[in-house]
Design a protein around this motif. Sequence first.
Motif, PDB file in Angstrom:
ATOM      1  N   TYR A 154      63.888  92.720  17.847  1.00 17.90           N
ATOM      2  CA  TYR A 154      63.961  91.291  18.151  1.00 17.90           C
ATOM      3  C   TYR A 154      62.544  90.737  18.228  1.00 17.90           C
ATOM      4  O   TYR A 154      61.676  91.303  18.900  1.00 17.90           O
ATOM      5  CB  TYR A 154      64.713  91.061  19.463  1.00 17.90           C
ATOM      6  CG  TYR A 154      66.183  91.381  19.322  1.00 17.90           C
ATOM      7  CD1 TYR A 154      66.628  92.693  19.414  1.00 17.90           C
ATOM      8  CD2 TYR A 154      67.112  90.384  19.050  1.00 17.90           C
ATOM      9  CE1 TYR A 154      67.973  93.000  19.233  1.00 17.90           C
ATOM     10  CE2 TYR A 154      68.456  90.684  18.882  1.00 17.90           C
ATOM     11  CZ  TYR A 154      68.874  91.994  18.967  1.00 17.90           C
ATOM     12  OH  TYR A 154      70.206  92.295  18.787  1.00 17.90           O
ATOM     13  N   PHE A 155      62.331  89.651  17.505  1.00 20.17           N
ATOM     14  CA  PHE A 155      61.004  89.038  17.424  1.00 20.17           C
ATOM     15  C   PHE A 155      61.052  87.600  17.907  1.00 20.17           C
ATOM     16  O   PHE A 155      62.004  86.871  17.603  1.00 20.17           O
ATOM     17  CB  PHE A 155      60.511  89.007  15.970  1.00 20.17           C
ATOM     18  CG  PHE A 155      60.313  90.353  15.355  1.00 20.17           C
ATOM     19  CD1 PHE A 155      61.360  90.993  14.711  1.00 20.17           C
ATOM     20  CD2 PHE A 155      59.084  90.967  15.412  1.00 20.17           C
ATOM     21  CE1 PHE A 155      61.184  92.241  14.128  1.00 20.17           C
ATOM     22  CE2 PHE A 155      58.897  92.220  14.828  1.00 20.17           C
ATOM     23  CZ  PHE A 155      59.944  92.849  14.198  1.00 20.17           C
ATOM     24  N   CYS A 156      60.002  87.212  18.617  1.00 17.99           N
ATOM     25  CA  CYS A 156      59.830  85.789  18.844  1.00 17.99           C
ATOM     26  C   CYS A 156      58.761  85.290  17.882  1.00 17.99           C
ATOM     27  O   CYS A 156      57.868  86.027  17.491  1.00 17.99           O
ATOM     28  CB  CYS A 156      59.455  85.481  20.293  1.00 17.99           C
ATOM     29  SG  CYS A 156      57.807  86.001  20.783  1.00 17.99           S
ATOM     30  N   ALA A 157      58.882  84.056  17.477  1.00 14.71           N
ATOM     31  CA  ALA A 157      57.933  83.458  16.541  1.00 14.71           C
ATOM     32  C   ALA A 157      57.660  82.039  17.003  1.00 14.71           C
ATOM     33  O   ALA A 157      58.592  81.295  17.318  1.00 14.71           O
ATOM     34  CB  ALA A 157      58.499  83.458  15.120  1.00 14.71           C
ATOM     35  N   GLN A 158      56.390  81.705  17.035  1.00 17.01           N
ATOM     36  CA  GLN A 158      56.018  80.382  17.529  1.00 17.01           C
ATOM     37  C   GLN A 158      55.559  79.490  16.383  1.00 17.01           C
ATOM     38  O   GLN A 158      54.886  79.942  15.459  1.00 17.01           O
ATOM     39  CB  GLN A 158      54.871  80.483  18.545  1.00 17.01           C
ATOM     40  CG  GLN A 158      55.166  81.321  19.746  1.00 17.01           C
ATOM     41  CD  GLN A 158      54.727  82.757  19.535  1.00 17.01           C
ATOM     42  OE1 GLN A 158      53.644  83.015  19.042  1.00 17.01           O
ATOM     43  NE2 GLN A 158      55.585  83.688  19.877  1.00 17.01           N
ATOM     44  N   ARG A 159      55.926  78.235  16.509  1.00 15.28           N
ATOM     45  CA  ARG A 159      55.338  77.206  15.668  1.00 15.28           C
ATOM     46  C   ARG A 159      54.357  76.435  16.546  1.00 15.28           C
ATOM     47  O   ARG A 159      54.749  75.904  17.590  1.00 15.28           O
ATOM     48  CB  ARG A 159      56.388  76.274  15.098  1.00 15.28           C
ATOM     49  CG  ARG A 159      55.752  75.195  14.254  1.00 15.28           C
ATOM     50  CD  ARG A 159      56.714  74.192  13.714  1.00 15.28           C
ATOM     51  NE  ARG A 159      55.968  73.037  13.204  1.00 15.28           N
ATOM     52  CZ  ARG A 159      56.508  72.014  12.587  1.00 15.28           C
ATOM     53  NH1 ARG A 159      57.806  71.987  12.372  1.00 15.28           N
ATOM     54  NH2 ARG A 159      55.759  71.027  12.168  1.00 15.28           N
ATOM     55  N   LEU A 179      54.900  80.176  11.075  1.00 19.39           N
ATOM     56  CA  LEU A 179      55.328  80.877  12.276  1.00 19.39           C
ATOM     57  C   LEU A 179      54.384  82.037  12.576  1.00 19.39           C
ATOM     58  O   LEU A 179      53.896  82.710  11.662  1.00 19.39           O
ATOM     59  CB  LEU A 179      56.754  81.415  12.099  1.00 19.39           C
ATOM     60  CG  LEU A 179      57.853  80.369  11.972  1.00 19.39           C
ATOM     61  CD1 LEU A 179      59.196  81.046  11.727  1.00 19.39           C
ATOM     62  CD2 LEU A 179      57.911  79.484  13.209  1.00 19.39           C
ATOM     63  N   TYR A 180      54.170  82.246  13.858  1.00 17.34           N
ATOM     64  CA  TYR A 180      53.360  83.369  14.332  1.00 17.34           C
ATOM     65  C   TYR A 180      54.295  84.333  15.055  1.00 17.34           C
ATOM     66  O   TYR A 180      54.925  83.963  16.037  1.00 17.34           O
ATOM     67  CB  TYR A 180      52.279  82.873  15.291  1.00 17.34           C
ATOM     68  CG  TYR A 180      51.250  81.986  14.637  1.00 17.34           C
ATOM     69  CD1 TYR A 180      51.507  80.634  14.444  1.00 17.34           C
ATOM     70  CD2 TYR A 180      50.024  82.492  14.213  1.00 17.34           C
ATOM     71  CE1 TYR A 180      50.566  79.810  13.835  1.00 17.34           C
ATOM     72  CE2 TYR A 180      49.075  81.676  13.622  1.00 17.34           C
ATOM     73  CZ  TYR A 180      49.364  80.342  13.430  1.00 17.34           C
ATOM     74  OH  TYR A 180      48.434  79.529  12.831  1.00 17.34           O
ATOM     75  N   PHE A 181      54.350  85.549  14.577  1.00 15.04           N
ATOM     76  CA  PHE A 181      55.275  86.544  15.106  1.00 15.04           C
ATOM     77  C   PHE A 181      54.570  87.514  16.046  1.00 15.04           C
ATOM     78  O   PHE A 181      53.398  87.847  15.864  1.00 15.04           O
ATOM     79  CB  PHE A 181      55.896  87.363  13.961  1.00 15.04           C
ATOM     80  CG  PHE A 181      56.966  86.642  13.200  1.00 15.04           C
ATOM     81  CD1 PHE A 181      56.640  85.743  12.201  1.00 15.04           C
ATOM     82  CD2 PHE A 181      58.302  86.869  13.480  1.00 15.04           C
ATOM     83  CE1 PHE A 181      57.630  85.075  11.489  1.00 15.04           C
ATOM     84  CE2 PHE A 181      59.297  86.215  12.773  1.00 15.04           C
ATOM     85  CZ  PHE A 181      58.962  85.318  11.777  1.00 15.04           C
ATOM     86  N   GLY A 182      55.345  88.018  17.013  1.00 16.48           N
ATOM     87  CA  GLY A 182      54.894  89.134  17.819  1.00 16.48           C
ATOM     88  C   GLY A 182      55.300  90.449  17.180  1.00 16.48           C
ATOM     89  O   GLY A 182      55.836  90.483  16.069  1.00 16.48           O
ATOM     90  N   ARG A 183      55.030  91.544  17.895  1.00 16.29           N
ATOM     91  CA  ARG A 183      55.357  92.871  17.359  1.00 16.29           C
ATOM     92  C   ARG A 183      56.820  93.251  17.536  1.00 16.29           C
ATOM     93  O   ARG A 183      57.290  94.204  16.928  1.00 16.29           O
ATOM     94  CB  ARG A 183      54.490  93.940  18.035  1.00 16.29           C
ATOM     95  CG  ARG A 183      53.042  93.871  17.638  1.00 16.29           C
ATOM     96  CD  ARG A 183      52.259  95.060  18.186  1.00 16.29           C
ATOM     97  NE  ARG A 183      50.840  94.886  17.938  1.00 16.29           N
ATOM     98  CZ  ARG A 183      50.266  95.127  16.763  1.00 16.29           C
ATOM     99  NH1 ARG A 183      50.974  95.586  15.752  1.00 16.29           N
ATOM    100  NH2 ARG A 183      48.978  94.925  16.598  1.00 16.29           N
ATOM    101  N   GLY A 184      57.505  92.529  18.392  1.00 16.83           N
ATOM    102  CA  GLY A 184      58.933  92.781  18.529  1.00 16.83           C
ATOM    103  C   GLY A 184      59.307  93.755  19.629  1.00 16.83           C
ATOM    104  O   GLY A 184      58.474  94.532  20.099  1.00 16.83           O
TER     105      GLY A 184
END
Lengths: 115, 115
Positions: A87-92, A103-108
């Motif tokens: 599961y990943f969060c991604a920020q705009r 989008l900027y993603f984390g490592r999950g």
Amino acid sequence: SQQGEEDPQALSIQEGENATMNCSYKTSINNLQWYRQNSGRGLVHLILIRSNEREKHSGRLRVTLDTSKKSSSLLITASRAADTASYFCAQRKADRGSTLGRLYFGRGTQLTVWP
Amino acid sequence: EPEVTQTPSHQVTQMGQEVILRCVPISNHLYFYWYRQILGQKVEFLVSFYNNEISEKSEIFDDQFSVERPDGSNFTLKIRSTKLEDSAMYFCASRHRVLDLNEQYFGPGTRLTVT
């Protein structure tokens, strides 16, 4: 860097339990999106929460956003073995110059749900 | 439900060769993106595209990369002379023509292996 980070990196639970995953980020956002990725597969969009929203629900998913702490959480209630995935969060970013909104993603977080 | 499709699912190529990765975005979407994910790492933004122009590109998207929308349906990513470090999953994404609809929908990805 805008990129957020999820924690925990890995979460292992039994079917029926709730799973909570957290995401932190560094700069102001326009919105934050959660995605699921099954092993070796594509990214499936789960839910989007805007910066002026605090909580959102979709089925068994509940997302919260705390812009003062620059953090979000994803809660999956009554988890199933089929929820096993990353599961990943991604920020705009809140950037007027970037109208298409990369989008900027984390490592999950790798979630494993045992039957 | 409409979805983003990508071909091929897996591409093996030799270092120095050109590759073209293909994507068919969702039909009423006008904003297009390429991201990549090196094995075990974060999903990284490459480029965004709108109205037949690159809107934004990351530092990864150097002169070896190009994108094109050759017709009304396809969106392609070309890597002119592949390097070993280009080995990754490449994801295409698209977003609705209405700017307020921020969700980016991802394809299943193309796994590129450079030998």
